[in-house]
Write a protein that holds these residues in place. Structure first.
Motif, short mmCIF file in Angstrom:
data_model
loop_
_atom_site.label_atom_id
_atom_site.label_comp_id
_atom_site.label_asym_id
_atom_site.label_seq_id
_atom_site.Cartn_x
_atom_site.Cartn_y
_atom_site.Cartn_z
N GLN A 1 0.93 11.02 -7.65
CA GLN A 1 1.35 12.33 -8.15
C GLN A 1 1.11 13.43 -7.11
O GLN A 1 1.63 14.52 -7.23
CB GLN A 1 0.60 12.66 -9.45
N ASP A 2 0.35 13.10 -6.08
CA ASP A 2 0.04 14.05 -5.00
C ASP A 2 1.23 14.13 -4.04
O ASP A 2 1.61 13.14 -3.43
CB ASP A 2 -1.22 13.58 -4.27
N LYS A 3 1.81 15.33 -3.91
CA LYS A 3 2.99 15.48 -3.06
C LYS A 3 2.66 15.20 -1.60
O LYS A 3 3.49 14.66 -0.87
CB LYS A 3 3.57 16.88 -3.21
N GLY A 4 1.46 15.54 -1.15
CA GLY A 4 1.05 15.27 0.22
C GLY A 4 0.98 13.78 0.49
O GLY A 4 1.41 13.30 1.55
N ALA A 5 0.45 13.02 -0.47
CA ALA A 5 0.36 11.57 -0.32
C ALA A 5 1.76 10.95 -0.29
O ALA A 5 2.03 10.05 0.51
CB ALA A 5 -0.45 10.97 -1.47
N LYS A 6 2.65 11.46 -1.13
CA LYS A 6 4.03 10.95 -1.13
C LYS A 6 4.71 11.21 0.21
O LYS A 6 5.37 10.34 0.75
CB LYS A 6 4.84 11.61 -2.25
N LEU A 7 4.53 12.41 0.74
CA LEU A 7 5.13 12.76 2.02
C LEU A 7 4.57 11.89 3.14
O LEU A 7 5.32 11.38 3.98
CB LEU A 7 4.90 14.24 2.34
N MET A 8 3.25 11.68 3.12
CA MET A 8 2.62 10.84 4.12
C MET A 8 3.18 9.42 4.04
O MET A 8 3.49 8.81 5.06
CB MET A 8 1.10 10.82 3.93
N ALA A 9 3.31 8.90 2.85
CA ALA A 9 3.84 7.53 2.67
C ALA A 9 5.26 7.44 3.21
O ALA A 9 5.61 6.46 3.89
CB ALA A 9 3.80 7.13 1.20
N GLU A 10 6.08 8.44 2.95
CA GLU A 10 7.46 8.42 3.44
C GLU A 10 7.51 8.48 4.96
O GLU A 10 8.32 7.80 5.59
CB GLU A 10 8.27 9.56 2.82
N PHE B 1 0.83 -1.20 0.00
CA PHE B 1 0.00 0.00 0.00
C PHE B 1 0.87 1.26 0.00
O PHE B 1 0.63 2.19 -0.77
CB PHE B 1 -0.92 -0.02 1.22
N LEU B 2 1.91 1.28 0.84
CA LEU B 2 2.77 2.45 0.93
C LEU B 2 3.59 2.65 -0.35
O LEU B 2 3.83 3.78 -0.76
CB LEU B 2 3.68 2.35 2.15
N ASP B 3 3.99 1.57 -0.99
CA ASP B 3 4.70 1.69 -2.27
C ASP B 3 3.80 2.32 -3.33
O ASP B 3 4.22 3.18 -4.09
CB ASP B 3 5.21 0.33 -2.74
N ILE B 4 2.55 1.89 -3.35
CA ILE B 4 1.59 2.46 -4.31
C ILE B 4 1.35 3.93 -4.00
O ILE B 4 1.35 4.78 -4.88
CB ILE B 4 0.27 1.66 -4.29
N LEU B 5 1.17 4.24 -2.69
CA LEU B 5 0.96 5.62 -2.27
C LEU B 5 2.16 6.49 -2.62
O LEU B 5 2.00 7.66 -3.02
CB LEU B 5 0.68 5.66 -0.77
N SER B 6 3.36 5.94 -2.52
CA SER B 6 4.58 6.68 -2.83
C SER B 6 4.66 7.07 -4.30
O SER B 6 5.34 8.04 -4.65
CB SER B 6 5.82 5.84 -2.49
#
Length: 117
Positions: free
Chosen positions: A20-29, A12-17
């Motif tokens: 294209q949403d920068k907020g989603a990428k930051l949250m995943a990291e 799930f986190l790999d997919i979220l990473s």
């Protein structure tokens, strides 16, 4: 890197990473950094499993330990922020209260769903 099995949370986190949403990428990291704690990983995995419509069980102690680990993780982030010492303490206390309340609600919901052991 540690040797452990790949979980649904990891997928799930790999997919979220890859979002294209920068907020989603930051949250995943941030979640990836936090799940180095086995209790947090187990709790996140249970949440992902539940989101997929399945049920899995988790112990009350593991939930408590995960919440404590999350609080410690966030407190470390607050400590490294540019806030004043007084504001850091306010943020820490506020977050700890919020996390403990959230943990209580989470355990109540898991209990109702017969997933808390």
């Amino acid at each position: 890197m540690e040797n452990r099995e790949i979980t649904l949370a990891d997928i799930f986190l790999d997919i979220l990473s890859e979002s294209q949403d920068k907020g989603a990428k930051l949250m995943a990291e941030r979640i990836k950094a936090a799940i180095k704690s086995p209790e947090i990983l187990e709790l996140v995995n249970i949440c992902v499993i539940n989101a997929l419509g399945y049920k899995s069980k988790i112990s009350s102690k593991t939930v408590d330990n995960a919440i404590d680990s999350i609080v410690s993780f966030v407190h470390s982030e607050i400590d490294s922020s540019n806030l004043s010492d007084n504001d850091k303490e306010k943020e820490k206390n506020s977050y700890k209260h919020f996390a403990k309340s959230l943990g209580k609600i989470l355990k109540e919901n898991l209990q109702v769903a017969q997933q808390l052991i």
